[in-house]
Scaffold this motif. Structure first.
Motif, PDB file in Angstrom:
ATOM      1  N   VAL A  11       0.821  -1.358  -0.074  1.00  0.00           N
ATOM      2  CA  VAL A  11      -0.121  -0.081   0.075  1.00  0.00           C
ATOM      3  C   VAL A  11       0.880   1.173   0.120  1.00  0.00           C
ATOM      4  CG1 VAL A  11      -1.789   1.425   1.223  1.00  0.00           C
ATOM      5  CG2 VAL A  11      -1.880  -1.298   0.961  1.00  0.00           C
ATOM      6  N   ALA A  12       1.978   1.221   0.619  1.00  0.00           N
ATOM      7  CA  ALA A  12       3.007   2.370   1.025  1.00  0.00           C
ATOM      8  C   ALA A  12       3.418   2.822  -0.479  1.00  0.00           C
ATOM      9  CB  ALA A  12       3.834   2.049   1.888  1.00  0.00           C
ATOM     10  N   PHE A  13       4.050   1.722  -1.232  1.00  0.00           N
ATOM     11  CA  PHE A  13       4.541   1.991  -2.362  1.00  0.00           C
ATOM     12  C   PHE A  13       3.733   2.461  -3.509  1.00  0.00           C
ATOM     13  CE2 PHE A  13       8.223  -0.040  -0.645  1.00  0.00           C
ATOM     14  CZ  PHE A  13       9.196   0.157  -1.607  1.00  0.00           C
ATOM     15  N   SER A  14       2.382   2.170  -3.498  1.00  0.00           N
ATOM     16  CA  SER A  14       1.429   2.599  -4.348  1.00  0.00           C
ATOM     17  C   SER A  14       0.907   3.780  -4.073  1.00  0.00           C
ATOM     18  CB  SER A  14       0.133   1.561  -4.280  1.00  0.00           C
ATOM     19  OG  SER A  14      -0.513   1.666  -3.086  1.00  0.00           O
ATOM     20  N   LEU A  15       0.805   4.171  -2.858  1.00  0.00           N
ATOM     21  CA  LEU A  15       0.385   5.515  -2.510  1.00  0.00           C
ATOM     22  C   LEU A  15       1.831   6.629  -2.905  1.00  0.00           C
ATOM     23  CD1 LEU A  15      -1.185   5.194   1.033  1.00  0.00           C
ATOM     24  CD2 LEU A  15      -2.262   5.945  -1.194  1.00  0.00           C
ATOM     25  N   VAL A  16       2.822   6.364  -2.504  1.00  0.00           N
ATOM     26  CA  VAL A  16       3.969   7.071  -3.041  1.00  0.00           C
ATOM     27  C   VAL A  16       4.437   7.348  -4.390  1.00  0.00           C
ATOM     28  CG1 VAL A  16       6.471   7.286  -3.084  1.00  0.00           C
ATOM     29  CG2 VAL A  16       5.267   6.829  -0.976  1.00  0.00           C
ATOM     30  N   THR A  17       3.981   6.214  -5.127  1.00  0.00           N
ATOM     31  CA  THR A  17       3.737   6.328  -6.388  1.00  0.00           C
ATOM     32  C   THR A  17       2.729   6.918  -7.063  1.00  0.00           C
ATOM     33  OG1 THR A  17       4.918   4.042  -6.709  1.00  0.00           O
ATOM     34  CG2 THR A  17       3.811   4.877  -8.746  1.00  0.00           C
ATOM     35  N   LEU A  18       1.450   6.958  -6.575  1.00  0.00           N
ATOM     36  CA  LEU A  18       0.357   7.835  -6.833  1.00  0.00           C
ATOM     37  C   LEU A  18       0.839   9.326  -6.652  1.00  0.00           C
ATOM     38  CD1 LEU A  18      -2.438   7.998  -7.963  1.00  0.00           C
ATOM     39  CD2 LEU A  18      -3.208   7.804  -5.483  1.00  0.00           C
ATOM     40  N   PHE A  19       1.476   9.678  -5.381  1.00  0.00           N
ATOM     41  CA  PHE A  19       1.485  10.941  -5.044  1.00  0.00           C
ATOM     42  C   PHE A  19       2.494  11.730  -6.092  1.00  0.00           C
ATOM     43  CE2 PHE A  19       4.374  13.998  -2.548  1.00  0.00           C
ATOM     44  CZ  PHE A  19       3.623  14.985  -2.521  1.00  0.00           C
ATOM     45  N   THR A  20       3.737  10.668  -6.393  1.00  0.00           N
ATOM     46  CA  THR A  20       4.818  10.994  -7.400  1.00  0.00           C
ATOM     47  C   THR A  20       4.154  11.322  -8.608  1.00  0.00           C
ATOM     48  OG1 THR A  20       6.420   9.857  -6.059  1.00  0.00           O
ATOM     49  CG2 THR A  20       6.918  10.516  -8.442  1.00  0.00           C
ATOM     50  N   SER A  21       3.233  10.540  -9.151  1.00  0.00           N
ATOM     51  CA  SER A  21       2.605  10.717 -10.276  1.00  0.00           C
ATOM     52  C   SER A  21       1.740  11.874 -10.483  1.00  0.00           C
ATOM     53  CB  SER A  21       1.707   9.412 -10.484  1.00  0.00           C
ATOM     54  OG  SER A  21       2.282   8.329 -10.447  1.00  0.00           O
ATOM     55  N   TYR A  22       1.198  12.315  -9.528  1.00  0.00           N
ATOM     56  CA  TYR A  22       0.541  13.629  -9.440  1.00  0.00           C
ATOM     57  C   TYR A  22       1.272  14.807  -9.485  1.00  0.00           C
ATOM     58  CZ  TYR A  22      -4.323  11.416  -8.136  1.00  0.00           C
ATOM     59  OH  TYR A  22      -5.481  11.070  -8.085  1.00  0.00           O
ATOM     60  N   LEU A  23       2.467  14.828  -8.840  1.00  0.00           N
ATOM     61  CA  LEU A  23       3.158  15.814  -8.768  1.00  0.00           C
ATOM     62  C   LEU A  23       3.807  15.987 -10.136  1.00  0.00           C
ATOM     63  CD1 LEU A  23       5.587  15.385  -5.544  1.00  0.00           C
ATOM     64  CD2 LEU A  23       3.776  17.076  -5.962  1.00  0.00           C
ATOM     65  N   LEU A  24       4.251  14.915 -10.822  1.00  0.00           N
ATOM     66  CA  LEU A  24       4.850  14.821 -12.246  1.00  0.00           C
ATOM     67  C   LEU A  24       3.853  15.461 -13.346  1.00  0.00           C
ATOM     68  CD1 LEU A  24       6.943  11.631 -12.197  1.00  0.00           C
ATOM     69  CD2 LEU A  24       7.915  14.064 -12.372  1.00  0.00           C
ATOM     70  N   ALA A  25       2.605  14.990 -12.958  1.00  0.00           N
ATOM     71  CA  ALA A  25       1.634  15.414 -13.915  1.00  0.00           C
ATOM     72  C   ALA A  25       1.553  16.957 -14.025  1.00  0.00           C
ATOM     73  CB  ALA A  25       0.171  14.952 -13.628  1.00  0.00           C
ATOM     74  N   ASP A  26       1.596  17.680 -12.621  1.00  0.00           N
ATOM     75  CA  ASP A  26       1.571  19.062 -12.785  1.00  0.00           C
ATOM     76  C   ASP A  26       2.882  19.648 -13.204  1.00  0.00           C
ATOM     77  OD1 ASP A  26      -1.036  19.058 -11.431  1.00  0.00           O
ATOM     78  OD2 ASP A  26      -0.391  18.741  -9.432  1.00  0.00           O
ATOM     79  N   CYS A  27       3.859  18.964 -13.211  1.00  0.00           N
ATOM     80  CA  CYS A  27       5.167  19.446 -13.780  1.00  0.00           C
ATOM     81  C   CYS A  27       5.195  19.719 -15.052  1.00  0.00           C
ATOM     82  CB  CYS A  27       6.251  18.790 -13.089  1.00  0.00           C
ATOM     83  SG  CYS A  27       6.439  19.285 -11.339  1.00  0.00           S
ATOM     84  N   TYR A  28       4.305  19.120 -15.905  1.00  0.00           N
ATOM     85  CA  TYR A  28       4.295  19.137 -17.070  1.00  0.00           C
ATOM     86  C   TYR A  28       4.478  20.092 -18.025  1.00  0.00           C
ATOM     87  CZ  TYR A  28       3.310  17.865 -22.219  1.00  0.00           C
ATOM     88  OH  TYR A  28       3.437  18.001 -23.622  1.00  0.00           O
ATOM     89  N   ARG A  29       3.462  21.126 -17.502  1.00  0.00           N
ATOM     90  CA  ARG A  29       3.538  22.353 -18.026  1.00  0.00           C
ATOM     91  C   ARG A  29       4.021  23.590 -17.104  1.00  0.00           C
ATOM     92  NH1 ARG A  29       0.799  23.914 -22.730  1.00  0.00           N
ATOM     93  NH2 ARG A  29      -0.413  22.264 -23.661  1.00  0.00           N
ATOM     94  N   ALA A  30       5.001  24.381 -17.487  1.00  0.00           N
ATOM     95  CA  ALA A  30       5.578  25.391 -16.582  1.00  0.00           C
ATOM     96  C   ALA A  30       4.640  26.557 -16.472  1.00  0.00           C
ATOM     97  CB  ALA A  30       6.785  26.125 -17.365  1.00  0.00           C
ATOM     98  N   ALA A  31       4.946  27.347 -15.357  1.00  0.00           N
ATOM     99  CA  ALA A  31       4.032  28.456 -15.117  1.00  0.00           C
ATOM    100  C   ALA A  31       3.555  29.349 -15.992  1.00  0.00           C
ATOM    101  CB  ALA A  31       4.541  29.415 -13.988  1.00  0.00           C
ATOM    102  N   ASP A  32       4.407  29.508 -17.233  1.00  0.00           N
ATOM    103  CA  ASP A  32       4.115  30.574 -18.462  1.00  0.00           C
ATOM    104  C   ASP A  32       3.249  29.504 -19.160  1.00  0.00           C
ATOM    105  OD1 ASP A  32       5.938  28.736 -19.359  1.00  0.00           O
ATOM    106  OD2 ASP A  32       7.234  30.390 -19.928  1.00  0.00           O
ATOM    107  N   GLY A  33       2.979  28.349 -19.305  1.00  0.00           N
ATOM    108  CA  GLY A  33       2.237  27.429 -20.082  1.00  0.00           C
ATOM    109  C   GLY A  33       2.929  26.432 -21.053  1.00  0.00           C
ATOM    110  N   THR A  34       4.213  26.832 -21.151  1.00  0.00           N
ATOM    111  CA  THR A  34       5.032  25.978 -21.984  1.00  0.00           C
ATOM    112  C   THR A  34       5.166  24.616 -21.628  1.00  0.00           C
ATOM    113  OG1 THR A  34       7.176  26.674 -21.044  1.00  0.00           O
ATOM    114  CG2 THR A  34       6.400  28.075 -22.774  1.00  0.00           C
ATOM    115  N   ARG A  35       5.382  23.741 -22.476  1.00  0.00           N
ATOM    116  CA  ARG A  35       5.529  22.491 -22.290  1.00  0.00           C
ATOM    117  C   ARG A  35       6.888  22.052 -21.648  1.00  0.00           C
ATOM    118  NH1 ARG A  35       1.437  18.659 -25.101  1.00  0.00           N
ATOM    119  NH2 ARG A  35      -0.060  20.365 -26.183  1.00  0.00           N
ATOM    120  N   ASN A  36       6.952  21.064 -20.793  1.00  0.00           N
ATOM    121  CA  ASN A  36       8.282  20.247 -20.528  1.00  0.00           C
ATOM    122  C   ASN A  36       8.371  18.810 -21.183  1.00  0.00           C
ATOM    123  OD1 ASN A  36       9.554  22.322 -18.898  1.00  0.00           O
ATOM    124  ND2 ASN A  36       7.692  21.715 -17.385  1.00  0.00           N
ATOM    125  N   TYR A  37       8.646  18.734 -22.097  1.00  0.00           N
ATOM    126  CA  TYR A  37       8.521  17.649 -22.972  1.00  0.00           C
ATOM    127  C   TYR A  37       9.190  16.127 -22.529  1.00  0.00           C
ATOM    128  CZ  TYR A  37       7.386  20.822 -26.658  1.00  0.00           C
ATOM    129  OH  TYR A  37       6.637  21.793 -27.437  1.00  0.00           O
TER     130      TYR A  37
END
Length: 242
Positions: A11-37
């Motif tokens: 359960v812990a590994f799945s929750l850590v992975t889910l949290f990491t996935s959410y962070l990375l999803a939000d990191c895809y676009r920079a504050a000015d809207g440009t993509r981080n490919y």
């Protein structure tokens, strides 16, 4: 790992992975809207300096290790397929020595060829095949008797933790995956839904496999029951699972 540590680790590994996935999803676009490919672009935008280079080194090292793991595992499964047929023909006591090395080389060459395919990410049917395969071999396998000493149990616990971590290895390439999502709804929302569904299904499956197997056999189970020959027959089932 027992009834307490085992499920907690899953359960812990799945929750850590889910949290990491959410962070990375939000990191895809920079504050000015440009993509981080790619992962390194996100590190450069959000961390700056030399820190993003360490991120890149970590990612490529991790991918290198995971690729080695998959290549070796694939080779072992290919050998197991040949052995399954041999054991069926000549009996389970037949000494059938076969090196993994030729299969490692063969699979490595196939990976090199496939990596040259343009727009490889558009081959969606590969994802469907991979999902079917994952459910297939996890459904077919069954644990069997095996005795462990105290030292072996300790190392088995470490191996179990490593296997759980290996099972969630996809997280390090999530930004690259997210870059393949077509524009429309915000990519982060789509990626978060996909990550939630994938990790939830995986976690349930891992818990069922681990807990049901442990309930039935306790510590007396092979680490890899498809290639360790915990069961031989029906041989075609072992072959198909591998």
């Amino acid at each position: 790992m027992g009834w307490i540590a085992g499920p907690i680790a899953l359960v812990a590994f799945s929750l850590v992975t889910l949290f990491t996935s959410y962070l990375l999803a939000d990191c895809y676009r920079a504050a000015d809207g440009t993509r981080n490919y790619i992962y390194k672009d996100a590190g450069k935008n959000y961390l700056g300096g030399i820190k993003y280079k360490f991120c890149a080194i970590f990612q490529y090292s991790y991918l290198f290790g995971v690729t080695i793991g998959y290549t070796i595992t694939t080779a072992i499964s290919l050998v197991a397929m040949k052995k399954a047929i041999c054991f069926h023909k000549h009996g389970h006591d037949h000494d059938y020595a076969l090196s993994n090395n030729p299969f490692i080389i063969l699979f490595g060459l196939i990976e090199i060829v496939l990596s040259q395919v343009p727009n490889f990410h558009k081959l969606a049917f590969l994802s469907y095949i991979a999902a079917i395969m994952s459910f297939g071999y996890a459904s077919i396998g069954k644990p069997v008797d095996k005795d462990y000493s105290g030292e072996e149990k300790m190392w088995s616990c470490f191996a179990a933790i490593g296997n759980i971590a290996f099972a969630y290895a996809f997280a390090v390439v999530l930004i690259e995956i997210q870059d393949t999502i077509r524009s429309g709804p915000p990519e982060s929302k789509v990626m978060k839904r996909a990550s939630t569904a994938g990790i939830l299904i995986s976690a349930i499956f891992y818990l069922l496999c681990g807990m049901l197997g442990y309930a039935a056999f306790g510590n007396d189970a092979l680490g890899n029951f498809l290639t360790g020959y915990g069961f031989y027959e029906p041989y075609w089932l072992v072959f198909m699972a591998n």
